[in-house]
Design a protein around this motif. Structure first.
Motif, PDB file in Angstrom:
ATOM      1  N   LEU A 184      57.796 -37.985  22.857  1.00  0.00           N
ATOM      2  CA  LEU A 184      59.015 -37.718  23.783  1.00  0.00           C
ATOM      3  C   LEU A 184      60.426 -38.117  23.325  1.00  0.00           C
ATOM      4  CD1 LEU A 184      57.408 -38.523  27.352  1.00  0.00           C
ATOM      5  CD2 LEU A 184      58.160 -36.288  26.111  1.00  0.00           C
ATOM      6  N   PRO A 185      60.384 -39.503  22.670  1.00  0.00           N
ATOM      7  CA  PRO A 185      61.531 -39.980  22.173  1.00  0.00           C
ATOM      8  C   PRO A 185      62.104 -39.011  20.911  1.00  0.00           C
ATOM      9  CG  PRO A 185      59.861 -41.761  22.201  1.00  0.00           C
ATOM     10  CD  PRO A 185      59.098 -40.459  22.315  1.00  0.00           C
ATOM     11  N   ALA A 186      61.335 -38.671  20.182  1.00  0.00           N
ATOM     12  CA  ALA A 186      61.911 -37.911  19.230  1.00  0.00           C
ATOM     13  C   ALA A 186      62.556 -36.305  19.699  1.00  0.00           C
ATOM     14  CB  ALA A 186      60.888 -37.308  17.910  1.00  0.00           C
ATOM     15  N   LEU A 187      62.026 -35.752  20.935  1.00  0.00           N
ATOM     16  CA  LEU A 187      62.137 -34.738  21.659  1.00  0.00           C
ATOM     17  C   LEU A 187      63.457 -34.644  22.189  1.00  0.00           C
ATOM     18  CD1 LEU A 187      58.900 -33.425  22.993  1.00  0.00           C
ATOM     19  CD2 LEU A 187      59.908 -32.051  21.061  1.00  0.00           C
ATOM     20  N   ARG A 188      63.445 -35.945  22.859  1.00  0.00           N
ATOM     21  CA  ARG A 188      64.803 -36.167  23.706  1.00  0.00           C
ATOM     22  C   ARG A 188      66.035 -36.292  22.984  1.00  0.00           C
ATOM     23  NH1 ARG A 188      65.272 -41.730  27.198  1.00  0.00           N
ATOM     24  NH2 ARG A 188      67.218 -41.193  28.336  1.00  0.00           N
ATOM     25  N   HIS A 189      65.558 -36.839  21.723  1.00  0.00           N
ATOM     26  CA  HIS A 189      66.936 -37.083  20.545  1.00  0.00           C
ATOM     27  C   HIS A 189      67.204 -35.865  20.197  1.00  0.00           C
ATOM     28  CE1 HIS A 189      67.897 -41.473  20.155  1.00  0.00           C
ATOM     29  NE2 HIS A 189      66.687 -41.917  20.693  1.00  0.00           N
ATOM     30  N   ALA A 190      66.169 -35.162  19.999  1.00  0.00           N
ATOM     31  CA  ALA A 190      66.616 -33.542  19.315  1.00  0.00           C
ATOM     32  C   ALA A 190      67.194 -32.699  20.327  1.00  0.00           C
ATOM     33  CB  ALA A 190      65.254 -32.776  18.917  1.00  0.00           C
ATOM     34  N   ALA A 191      66.744 -32.723  21.368  1.00  0.00           N
ATOM     35  CA  ALA A 191      67.691 -32.045  22.490  1.00  0.00           C
ATOM     36  C   ALA A 191      69.037 -32.581  22.755  1.00  0.00           C
ATOM     37  CB  ALA A 191      66.664 -32.356  24.092  1.00  0.00           C
ATOM     38  N   ALA A 192      69.334 -33.604  22.820  1.00  0.00           N
ATOM     39  CA  ALA A 192      70.507 -34.389  22.962  1.00  0.00           C
ATOM     40  C   ALA A 192      71.473 -34.121  21.643  1.00  0.00           C
ATOM     41  CB  ALA A 192      70.516 -35.806  22.928  1.00  0.00           C
ATOM     42  N   ASP A 193      71.058 -33.964  20.775  1.00  0.00           N
ATOM     43  CA  ASP A 193      71.723 -33.338  19.297  1.00  0.00           C
ATOM     44  C   ASP A 193      72.213 -32.120  19.750  1.00  0.00           C
ATOM     45  OD1 ASP A 193      71.192 -36.037  18.277  1.00  0.00           O
ATOM     46  OD2 ASP A 193      69.471 -35.251  17.035  1.00  0.00           O
ATOM     47  N   LEU A 194      71.287 -30.998  20.099  1.00  0.00           N
ATOM     48  CA  LEU A 194      71.489 -29.760  20.116  1.00  0.00           C
ATOM     49  C   LEU A 194      72.482 -29.418  21.379  1.00  0.00           C
ATOM     50  CD1 LEU A 194      67.911 -28.335  19.574  1.00  0.00           C
ATOM     51  CD2 LEU A 194      69.942 -27.885  18.227  1.00  0.00           C
ATOM     52  N   LEU A 195      72.446 -30.429  22.276  1.00  0.00           N
ATOM     53  CA  LEU A 195      73.332 -30.203  23.374  1.00  0.00           C
ATOM     54  C   LEU A 195      74.653 -30.934  23.191  1.00  0.00           C
ATOM     55  CD1 LEU A 195      70.630 -30.821  26.137  1.00  0.00           C
ATOM     56  CD2 LEU A 195      71.859 -28.873  26.031  1.00  0.00           C
ATOM     57  N   THR A 196      74.540 -31.794  22.148  1.00  0.00           N
ATOM     58  CA  THR A 196      75.894 -32.623  21.970  1.00  0.00           C
ATOM     59  C   THR A 196      76.128 -33.651  23.229  1.00  0.00           C
ATOM     60  OG1 THR A 196      77.400 -31.041  22.496  1.00  0.00           O
ATOM     61  CG2 THR A 196      76.808 -31.107  20.189  1.00  0.00           C
ATOM     62  N   GLU A 197      75.033 -34.016  23.791  1.00  0.00           N
ATOM     63  CA  GLU A 197      75.064 -35.129  24.863  1.00  0.00           C
ATOM     64  C   GLU A 197      74.675 -36.249  24.512  1.00  0.00           C
ATOM     65  OE1 GLU A 197      75.858 -34.914  28.063  1.00  0.00           O
ATOM     66  OE2 GLU A 197      76.512 -32.841  28.185  1.00  0.00           O
ATOM     67  N   PRO A 198      75.076 -37.489  25.351  1.00  0.00           N
ATOM     68  CA  PRO A 198      74.496 -38.829  24.883  1.00  0.00           C
ATOM     69  C   PRO A 198      73.207 -38.663  25.446  1.00  0.00           C
ATOM     70  CG  PRO A 198      76.411 -38.932  26.297  1.00  0.00           C
ATOM     71  CD  PRO A 198      76.203 -37.387  26.193  1.00  0.00           C
ATOM     72  N   VAL A 199      72.119 -39.296  24.566  1.00  0.00           N
ATOM     73  CA  VAL A 199      70.594 -39.142  24.609  1.00  0.00           C
ATOM     74  C   VAL A 199      70.304 -39.803  26.061  1.00  0.00           C
ATOM     75  CG1 VAL A 199      70.185 -41.552  23.588  1.00  0.00           C
ATOM     76  CG2 VAL A 199      68.457 -39.603  23.754  1.00  0.00           C
ATOM     77  N   ASP A 200      71.181 -40.810  26.356  1.00  0.00           N
ATOM     78  CA  ASP A 200      70.972 -41.544  27.887  1.00  0.00           C
ATOM     79  C   ASP A 200      71.237 -40.587  29.077  1.00  0.00           C
ATOM     80  OD1 ASP A 200      70.408 -43.951  26.614  1.00  0.00           O
ATOM     81  OD2 ASP A 200      72.208 -44.838  27.138  1.00  0.00           O
ATOM     82  N   ASN A 201      71.928 -39.423  28.812  1.00  0.00           N
ATOM     83  CA  ASN A 201      72.251 -38.624  29.794  1.00  0.00           C
ATOM     84  C   ASN A 201      70.976 -37.228  29.836  1.00  0.00           C
ATOM     85  OD1 ASN A 201      73.596 -37.643  32.057  1.00  0.00           O
ATOM     86  ND2 ASN A 201      74.865 -36.179  30.747  1.00  0.00           N
ATOM     87  N   VAL A 202      70.209 -37.553  28.845  1.00  0.00           N
ATOM     88  CA  VAL A 202      69.095 -36.435  28.444  1.00  0.00           C
ATOM     89  C   VAL A 202      67.753 -36.888  28.976  1.00  0.00           C
ATOM     90  CG1 VAL A 202      68.164 -34.682  26.914  1.00  0.00           C
ATOM     91  CG2 VAL A 202      70.617 -35.085  27.032  1.00  0.00           C
ATOM     92  N   SER A 203      66.846 -36.060  29.649  1.00  0.00           N
ATOM     93  CA  SER A 203      65.569 -36.216  29.820  1.00  0.00           C
ATOM     94  C   SER A 203      64.761 -35.117  29.766  1.00  0.00           C
ATOM     95  CB  SER A 203      65.239 -37.034  31.162  1.00  0.00           C
ATOM     96  OG  SER A 203      65.684 -35.910  32.172  1.00  0.00           O
ATOM     97  N   VAL A 204      63.533 -35.499  29.171  1.00  0.00           N
ATOM     98  CA  VAL A 204      62.541 -34.407  28.901  1.00  0.00           C
ATOM     99  C   VAL A 204      61.401 -34.366  29.703  1.00  0.00           C
ATOM    100  CG1 VAL A 204      63.492 -33.669  26.830  1.00  0.00           C
ATOM    101  CG2 VAL A 204      61.717 -35.210  26.859  1.00  0.00           C
ATOM    102  N   ARG A 205      60.509 -33.377  29.971  1.00  0.00           N
ATOM    103  CA  ARG A 205      59.276 -33.483  30.564  1.00  0.00           C
ATOM    104  C   ARG A 205      58.282 -32.512  29.981  1.00  0.00           C
ATOM    105  NH1 ARG A 205      59.715 -34.204  37.179  1.00  0.00           N
ATOM    106  NH2 ARG A 205      61.863 -35.388  37.119  1.00  0.00           N
ATOM    107  N   LEU A 206      57.292 -32.928  29.693  1.00  0.00           N
ATOM    108  CA  LEU A 206      56.296 -32.323  28.444  1.00  0.00           C
ATOM    109  C   LEU A 206      54.976 -32.300  29.142  1.00  0.00           C
ATOM    110  CD1 LEU A 206      55.609 -31.174  25.709  1.00  0.00           C
ATOM    111  CD2 LEU A 206      55.156 -33.465  24.946  1.00  0.00           C
TER     112      LEU A 206
END
Length: 387
Positions: A184-206
Protein backbone atom coordinates in the motif's frame (compact mmCIF):
# COMPACT_ATOMS: atom_id res chain seq x y z
CA UNK A 1 -12.08 -13.89 18.18
CA UNK A 2 -14.08 -11.28 20.02
CA UNK A 3 -17.71 -10.29 20.29
CA UNK A 4 -17.16 -7.06 22.18
CA UNK A 5 -20.04 -4.60 22.22
CA UNK A 6 -19.57 -0.84 22.20
CA UNK A 7 -17.37 0.31 25.09
CA UNK A 8 -14.57 2.66 25.91
CA UNK A 9 -11.62 1.66 28.06
CA UNK A 10 -8.76 4.11 28.69
CA UNK A 11 -5.76 3.17 26.58
CA UNK A 12 -3.41 2.94 29.56
CA UNK A 13 -5.76 0.42 31.19
CA UNK A 14 -5.62 -1.95 28.22
CA UNK A 15 -3.18 -4.83 27.85
CA UNK A 16 -1.50 -5.82 24.61
CA UNK A 17 0.20 -9.21 24.60
CA UNK A 18 2.91 -9.67 21.95
CA UNK A 19 3.46 -13.38 21.45
CA UNK A 20 6.69 -14.26 19.67
CA UNK A 21 9.83 -12.11 19.40
CA UNK A 22 11.35 -13.35 16.19
CA UNK A 23 12.08 -11.04 13.30
CA UNK A 24 8.58 -9.59 12.93
CA UNK A 25 7.62 -9.53 16.60
CA UNK A 26 10.86 -7.76 17.52
CA UNK A 27 10.35 -5.08 14.88
CA UNK A 28 6.78 -4.52 16.08
CA UNK A 29 7.80 -4.34 19.73
CA UNK A 30 10.49 -1.78 18.91
CA UNK A 31 7.81 0.42 17.33
CA UNK A 32 5.24 -0.10 20.08
CA UNK A 33 7.61 0.61 22.92
CA UNK A 34 9.00 3.76 21.32
CA UNK A 35 6.04 5.86 22.41
CA UNK A 36 5.36 8.02 25.45
CA UNK A 37 1.97 6.41 26.11
CA UNK A 38 0.10 3.30 25.13
CA UNK A 39 -1.39 0.10 26.46
CA UNK A 40 0.33 -2.06 29.02
CA UNK A 41 2.73 -4.27 27.09
CA UNK A 42 3.36 -7.92 27.89
CA UNK A 43 5.78 -9.95 25.78
CA UNK A 44 5.79 -13.73 25.71
CA UNK A 45 7.53 -16.70 24.16
CA UNK A 46 8.79 -20.19 24.93
CA UNK A 47 12.13 -19.10 26.40
CA UNK A 48 11.58 -16.65 29.25
CA UNK A 49 15.22 -15.55 29.44
CA UNK A 50 15.44 -14.92 25.71
CA UNK A 51 12.17 -12.99 25.76
CA UNK A 52 13.36 -10.76 28.61
CA UNK A 53 16.68 -10.00 26.93
CA UNK A 54 15.12 -9.24 23.54
CA UNK A 55 12.42 -7.07 25.08
CA UNK A 56 14.99 -5.26 27.20
CA UNK A 57 16.97 -4.49 24.06
CA UNK A 58 13.90 -2.75 22.60
CA UNK A 59 13.15 -1.01 25.90
CA UNK A 60 16.69 0.30 26.37
CA UNK A 61 16.93 1.37 22.75
CA UNK A 62 13.73 3.35 23.22
CA UNK A 63 15.13 4.82 26.45
CA UNK A 64 18.19 5.99 24.54
CA UNK A 65 15.78 7.98 22.38
CA UNK A 66 13.88 9.36 25.36
CA UNK A 67 10.95 6.92 25.52
CA UNK A 68 10.72 5.22 28.89
CA UNK A 69 8.25 2.34 28.83
CA UNK A 70 7.96 -0.75 30.98
CA UNK A 71 6.63 -4.17 30.04
CA UNK A 72 5.67 -7.47 31.55
CA UNK A 73 6.88 -10.90 30.44
CA UNK A 74 5.30 -14.34 30.32
CA UNK A 75 6.28 -17.81 29.20
CA UNK A 76 3.87 -19.25 26.63
CA UNK A 77 4.76 -22.47 24.85
CA UNK A 78 2.25 -23.27 22.11
CA UNK A 79 3.69 -26.76 21.75
CA UNK A 80 1.75 -27.60 24.91
CA UNK A 81 -0.79 -29.57 22.89
CA UNK A 82 -3.33 -29.75 25.70
CA UNK A 83 -3.32 -25.92 25.75
CA UNK A 84 -4.10 -25.91 29.48
CA UNK A 85 -0.95 -24.07 30.57
CA UNK A 86 -1.37 -21.44 27.87
CA UNK A 87 -5.04 -21.08 28.79
CA UNK A 88 -4.17 -20.47 32.44
CA UNK A 89 -1.57 -17.86 31.50
CA UNK A 90 -4.06 -16.06 29.26
CA UNK A 91 -6.69 -16.15 32.00
CA UNK A 92 -4.20 -14.58 34.42
CA UNK A 93 -3.05 -11.87 31.99
CA UNK A 94 -6.49 -11.11 30.51
CA UNK A 95 -5.07 -9.22 27.51
CA UNK A 96 -7.39 -7.00 25.51
CA UNK A 97 -5.43 -7.92 22.37
CA UNK A 98 -3.16 -10.86 21.63
CA UNK A 99 -0.80 -10.15 18.74
CA UNK A 100 0.76 -13.44 17.66
CA UNK A 101 3.64 -13.89 15.24
CA UNK A 102 4.15 -17.57 16.13
CA UNK A 103 5.03 -19.95 13.31
CA UNK A 104 6.91 -23.24 13.12
CA UNK A 105 8.95 -21.91 10.21
CA UNK A 106 9.54 -18.40 8.94
CA UNK A 107 8.30 -17.87 5.39
CA UNK A 108 11.73 -16.84 4.13
CA UNK A 109 13.58 -20.00 5.27
CA UNK A 110 12.94 -21.78 1.96
CA UNK A 111 14.72 -18.91 0.20
CA UNK A 112 17.92 -19.84 2.05
CA UNK A 113 18.25 -23.05 0.02
CA UNK A 114 20.93 -23.11 -2.68
CA UNK A 115 20.04 -22.89 -6.33
CA UNK A 116 18.69 -24.77 -8.25
CA UNK A 117 16.91 -26.50 -5.36
CA UNK A 118 15.40 -23.24 -4.16
CA UNK A 119 13.91 -22.55 -7.57
CA UNK A 120 12.59 -26.09 -7.82
CA UNK A 121 10.89 -25.99 -4.43
CA UNK A 122 9.60 -22.45 -4.94
CA UNK A 123 7.31 -23.82 -7.66
CA UNK A 124 5.16 -25.19 -4.83
CA UNK A 125 4.47 -21.57 -3.82
CA UNK A 126 3.35 -20.71 -0.28
CA UNK A 127 0.09 -22.61 0.14
CA UNK A 128 1.41 -26.13 0.86
CA UNK A 129 3.43 -24.73 3.79
CA UNK A 130 0.19 -23.78 5.53
CA UNK A 131 0.53 -26.36 8.38
CA UNK A 132 3.69 -24.60 9.60
CA UNK A 133 1.69 -21.42 10.19
CA UNK A 134 -1.65 -22.91 11.07
CA UNK A 135 -0.47 -25.33 13.79
CA UNK A 136 0.69 -22.74 16.38
CA UNK A 137 -2.32 -20.56 15.64
CA UNK A 138 -4.72 -23.49 16.12
CA UNK A 139 -3.11 -24.23 19.50
CA UNK A 140 -3.35 -20.58 20.54
CA UNK A 141 -7.00 -20.26 19.54
CA UNK A 142 -7.87 -23.45 21.41
CA UNK A 143 -6.16 -22.01 24.47
CA UNK A 144 -8.06 -18.72 24.11
CA UNK A 145 -11.33 -20.63 24.01
CA UNK A 146 -10.32 -22.73 27.01
CA UNK A 147 -9.29 -19.63 28.99
CA UNK A 148 -12.78 -18.14 28.81
CA UNK A 149 -11.45 -14.60 28.32
CA UNK A 150 -12.84 -12.04 25.90
CA UNK A 151 -9.89 -10.95 23.80
CA UNK A 152 -9.12 -9.90 20.25
CA UNK A 153 -6.53 -12.03 18.45
CA UNK A 154 -4.43 -10.47 15.69
CA UNK A 155 -2.36 -12.98 13.73
CA UNK A 156 0.67 -12.63 11.46
CA UNK A 157 1.03 -16.23 10.25
CA UNK A 158 -0.49 -16.58 6.74
CA UNK A 159 -3.88 -15.13 7.76
CA UNK A 160 -5.17 -15.29 4.17
CA UNK A 161 -5.59 -19.05 4.50
CA UNK A 162 -5.19 -19.88 8.21
CA UNK A 163 -8.19 -17.78 9.24
CA UNK A 164 -10.77 -19.31 6.86
CA UNK A 165 -9.40 -22.74 7.80
CA UNK A 166 -10.24 -22.00 11.44
CA UNK A 167 -13.51 -20.16 10.82
CA UNK A 168 -15.67 -23.29 10.54
CA UNK A 169 -14.62 -24.32 14.05
CA UNK A 170 -15.29 -20.84 15.41
CA UNK A 171 -11.57 -20.36 16.06
CA UNK A 172 -10.61 -17.68 13.54
CA UNK A 173 -8.76 -14.60 14.85
CA UNK A 174 -10.48 -11.29 14.24
CA UNK A 175 -7.90 -10.03 11.73
CA UNK A 176 -4.45 -10.66 10.35
CA UNK A 177 -1.62 -8.30 9.45
CA UNK A 178 0.78 -7.81 6.56
CA UNK A 179 0.37 -9.23 3.04
CA UNK A 180 -2.39 -7.07 1.48
CA UNK A 181 -1.16 -4.10 3.55
CA UNK A 182 2.47 -4.27 2.51
CA UNK A 183 2.20 -2.91 -1.08
CA UNK A 184 0.00 0.00 0.00
CA UNK A 185 2.59 2.68 0.82
CA UNK A 186 4.33 2.25 -2.53
CA UNK A 187 1.02 2.08 -4.43
CA UNK A 188 -0.19 5.21 -2.68
CA UNK A 189 3.01 7.11 -3.46
CA UNK A 190 2.94 5.95 -7.08
CA UNK A 191 -0.69 7.06 -7.45
CA UNK A 192 0.15 10.44 -5.92
CA UNK A 193 3.08 10.80 -8.34
CA UNK A 194 0.85 10.08 -11.36
CA UNK A 195 -1.83 12.45 -10.10
CA UNK A 196 0.70 15.12 -9.06
CA UNK A 197 -1.11 15.27 -5.74
CA UNK A 198 0.34 15.43 -2.23
CA UNK A 199 0.48 11.88 -0.93
CA UNK A 200 -1.47 12.93 2.17
CA UNK A 201 -4.41 13.73 -0.09
CA UNK A 202 -4.38 10.31 -1.79
CA UNK A 203 -5.69 7.03 -0.40
CA UNK A 204 -5.95 3.59 -1.94
CA UNK A 205 -7.98 0.47 -1.27
CA UNK A 206 -6.69 -2.92 -2.30
CA UNK A 207 -8.35 -6.31 -2.42
CA UNK A 208 -5.99 -9.19 -3.04
CA UNK A 209 -4.48 -12.33 -1.56
CA UNK A 210 -0.93 -13.19 -0.50
CA UNK A 211 0.37 -14.23 -3.94
CA UNK A 212 -0.30 -10.88 -5.60
CA UNK A 213 0.62 -8.81 -2.55
CA UNK A 214 4.15 -10.24 -2.55
CA UNK A 215 4.66 -9.63 -6.26
CA UNK A 216 3.23 -6.14 -6.68
CA UNK A 217 6.04 -4.38 -4.76
CA UNK A 218 8.80 -6.53 -6.28
CA UNK A 219 7.67 -7.01 -9.87
CA UNK A 220 5.22 -4.19 -10.41
CA UNK A 221 2.50 -6.68 -11.34
CA UNK A 222 0.55 -9.45 -9.63
CA UNK A 223 2.03 -12.43 -11.45
CA UNK A 224 -1.33 -13.12 -13.05
CA UNK A 225 -3.34 -13.25 -9.84
CA UNK A 226 -6.40 -11.00 -9.63
CA UNK A 227 -6.53 -7.84 -7.56
CA UNK A 228 -8.72 -4.77 -7.29
CA UNK A 229 -7.23 -1.33 -6.63
CA UNK A 230 -9.16 1.90 -6.14
CA UNK A 231 -7.74 5.41 -5.68
CA UNK A 232 -9.28 8.35 -3.88
CA UNK A 233 -8.24 11.98 -3.93
CA UNK A 234 -9.83 13.42 -0.85
CA UNK A 235 -13.40 12.12 -0.96
CA UNK A 236 -13.45 11.63 -4.74
CA UNK A 237 -12.92 8.24 -6.38
CA UNK A 238 -10.60 8.84 -9.36
CA UNK A 239 -9.90 5.20 -10.23
CA UNK A 240 -11.64 5.41 -13.62
CA UNK A 241 -9.22 8.10 -14.75
CA UNK A 242 -6.13 6.01 -13.94
CA UNK A 243 -4.39 2.94 -15.28
CA UNK A 244 -4.01 0.81 -12.16
CA UNK A 245 -1.46 -1.40 -13.93
CA UNK A 246 0.67 1.69 -14.41
CA UNK A 247 0.37 2.49 -10.72
CA UNK A 248 1.55 -1.01 -9.87
CA UNK A 249 4.47 -0.76 -12.28
CA UNK A 250 5.60 2.60 -10.94
CA UNK A 251 5.28 1.42 -7.34
CA UNK A 252 8.02 -1.13 -8.01
CA UNK A 253 10.14 1.04 -10.29
CA UNK A 254 10.16 4.24 -8.24
CA UNK A 255 9.69 2.85 -4.73
CA UNK A 256 11.79 -0.30 -4.79
CA UNK A 257 12.75 -1.69 -1.37
CA UNK A 258 14.32 -4.63 0.41
CA UNK A 259 12.23 -7.74 1.04
CA UNK A 260 13.06 -10.86 3.02
CA UNK A 261 13.75 -10.63 6.76
CA UNK A 262 14.71 -6.95 6.50
CA UNK A 263 11.36 -6.25 4.85
CA UNK A 264 9.75 -7.39 8.11
CA UNK A 265 10.15 -3.79 9.21
CA UNK A 266 7.36 -2.76 6.83
CA UNK A 267 5.17 -5.70 7.85
CA UNK A 268 5.63 -4.70 11.49
CA UNK A 269 4.51 -1.17 10.65
CA UNK A 270 1.37 -2.56 9.03
CA UNK A 271 0.77 -4.58 12.19
CA UNK A 272 1.07 -1.49 14.38
CA UNK A 273 -1.52 0.38 12.28
CA UNK A 274 -3.98 -2.47 12.87
CA UNK A 275 -3.20 -2.72 16.59
CA UNK A 276 -3.55 1.05 17.02
CA UNK A 277 -6.93 0.94 15.31
CA UNK A 278 -8.22 -1.91 17.47
CA UNK A 279 -7.12 -0.09 20.61
CA UNK A 280 -8.87 3.16 19.63
CA UNK A 281 -12.40 4.48 19.81
CA UNK A 282 -12.62 5.88 16.27
CA UNK A 283 -12.80 3.73 13.17
CA UNK A 284 -9.73 3.83 10.96
CA UNK A 285 -9.20 2.49 7.46
CA UNK A 286 -6.59 -0.27 7.48
CA UNK A 287 -5.86 -3.31 5.34
CA UNK A 288 -5.87 -6.79 6.81
CA UNK A 289 -5.66 -10.37 5.56
CA UNK A 290 -8.22 -12.81 6.88
CA UNK A 291 -10.64 -10.37 8.58
CA UNK A 292 -13.67 -12.07 10.09
CA UNK A 293 -12.45 -15.46 8.85
CA UNK A 294 -12.52 -14.44 5.18
CA UNK A 295 -9.93 -15.69 2.67
CA UNK A 296 -7.36 -13.25 1.32
CA UNK A 297 -6.98 -9.54 2.05
CA UNK A 298 -9.35 -6.56 2.31
CA UNK A 299 -9.63 -2.93 3.38
CA UNK A 300 -11.56 -2.64 6.65
CA UNK A 301 -12.70 -0.04 9.13
CA UNK A 302 -11.33 -1.03 12.53
CA UNK A 303 -11.70 0.18 16.10
CA UNK A 304 -12.02 -1.34 19.58
CA UNK A 305 -15.55 -2.47 18.76
CA UNK A 306 -14.38 -4.65 15.88
CA UNK A 307 -14.02 -4.46 12.10
CA UNK A 308 -16.25 -4.04 9.07
CA UNK A 309 -15.33 -4.41 5.41
CA UNK A 310 -14.63 -1.16 3.54
CA UNK A 311 -14.48 -2.39 -0.04
CA UNK A 312 -13.85 -0.23 -3.11
CA UNK A 313 -16.94 1.58 -4.33
CA UNK A 314 -19.37 -0.75 -6.11
CA UNK A 315 -17.64 -3.98 -5.06
CA UNK A 316 -19.67 -6.66 -3.31
CA UNK A 317 -18.30 -8.95 -0.64
CA UNK A 318 -18.93 -11.88 -2.98
CA UNK A 319 -16.82 -10.28 -5.71
CA UNK A 320 -14.03 -9.48 -3.26
CA UNK A 321 -14.08 -13.02 -1.94
CA UNK A 322 -13.89 -14.42 -5.48
CA UNK A 323 -10.76 -12.31 -6.18
CA UNK A 324 -9.13 -13.68 -3.06
CA UNK A 325 -10.08 -17.30 -3.64
CA UNK A 326 -8.60 -17.11 -7.13
CA UNK A 327 -5.51 -15.52 -5.65
CA UNK A 328 -5.11 -18.34 -3.14
CA UNK A 329 -5.26 -20.84 -6.02
CA UNK A 330 -2.12 -19.20 -7.45
CA UNK A 331 -0.49 -20.02 -4.10
CA UNK A 332 -1.55 -23.65 -4.36
CA UNK A 333 -4.76 -23.61 -2.32
CA UNK A 334 -7.59 -24.89 -4.50
CA UNK A 335 -10.30 -24.26 -1.92
CA UNK A 336 -11.09 -24.19 1.78
CA UNK A 337 -14.20 -26.08 2.81
CA UNK A 338 -16.70 -24.77 5.33
CA UNK A 339 -15.37 -27.23 7.94
CA UNK A 340 -11.82 -25.91 7.50
CA UNK A 341 -10.53 -28.69 5.26
CA UNK A 342 -7.95 -27.27 2.86
CA UNK A 343 -7.56 -28.78 -0.60
CA UNK A 344 -4.34 -28.03 -2.46
CA UNK A 345 -3.97 -27.78 -6.22
CA UNK A 346 -2.53 -30.86 -7.93
CA UNK A 347 0.53 -29.12 -9.37
CA UNK A 348 1.63 -27.45 -6.14
CA UNK A 349 1.20 -30.47 -3.92
CA UNK A 350 3.02 -32.65 -6.46
CA UNK A 351 6.04 -30.33 -6.29
CA UNK A 352 6.16 -30.85 -2.52
CA UNK A 353 5.88 -34.61 -2.96
CA UNK A 354 8.58 -34.83 -5.59
CA UNK A 355 11.08 -32.45 -4.01
CA UNK A 356 10.82 -33.27 -0.29
CA UNK A 357 8.59 -36.35 -0.17
CA UNK A 358 5.68 -34.56 1.50
CA UNK A 359 2.41 -35.83 0.04
CA UNK A 360 -0.59 -33.85 1.30
CA UNK A 361 -3.35 -33.14 -1.23
CA UNK A 362 -5.96 -32.53 1.50
CA UNK A 363 -5.53 -31.04 4.97
CA UNK A 364 -8.38 -31.50 7.47
CA UNK A 365 -8.12 -29.44 10.64
CA UNK A 366 -7.68 -32.61 12.70
CA UNK A 367 -4.43 -33.39 10.85
CA UNK A 368 -2.79 -29.98 11.12
CA UNK A 369 -0.45 -30.67 14.05
CA UNK A 370 0.77 -33.99 12.66
CA UNK A 371 1.21 -32.57 9.18
CA UNK A 372 3.21 -29.63 10.55
CA UNK A 373 5.54 -32.03 12.36
CA UNK A 374 5.96 -34.14 9.23
CA UNK A 375 6.59 -31.16 7.00
CA UNK A 376 9.15 -29.74 9.40
CA UNK A 377 10.90 -33.09 9.64
CA UNK A 378 11.05 -33.60 5.86
CA UNK A 379 12.38 -30.10 5.26
CA UNK A 380 15.04 -30.61 7.94
CA UNK A 381 16.06 -33.86 6.28
CA UNK A 382 16.33 -32.04 2.95
CA UNK A 383 18.67 -29.45 4.44
CA UNK A 384 20.79 -32.05 6.20
CA UNK A 385 21.17 -33.87 2.92
CA UNK A 386 22.84 -30.79 1.47
CA UNK A 387 25.77 -31.37 3.81
Amino acid sequence: MSDRSAFTTPLAAKTLLVLGLGNLGSYALAMLIRRPTGPRLVVAGRDGDAVTKRANLSRLTAAQLGFHRTFGTAVIDLTDVTATTTARTLADLRPDIVFTTASKQAWWVVNSLPEPLREELSQAQFGPWLPMHLAPLLQLMQAVRMSGIDTTVVNAAFPDASHPALAGAGLAPLVGIGNVANPLPALRHAAADLLTEPVDNVSVRLVTAHYASTRLPRLGHSGGAPYALSVMVGDKDVTASLDTAQIAARSAEDHTRHGGPLGGMLTAASAVTVLDSLLGEEQRLVHTPGPLGLPGGYPVLACERGVTLALPEGMSEQAARRINEEGLAHDGIARIESDGTVRFTDHHHQVMREVIGYDCPVLPLSDVLDRADELGRRFAELRRGLG
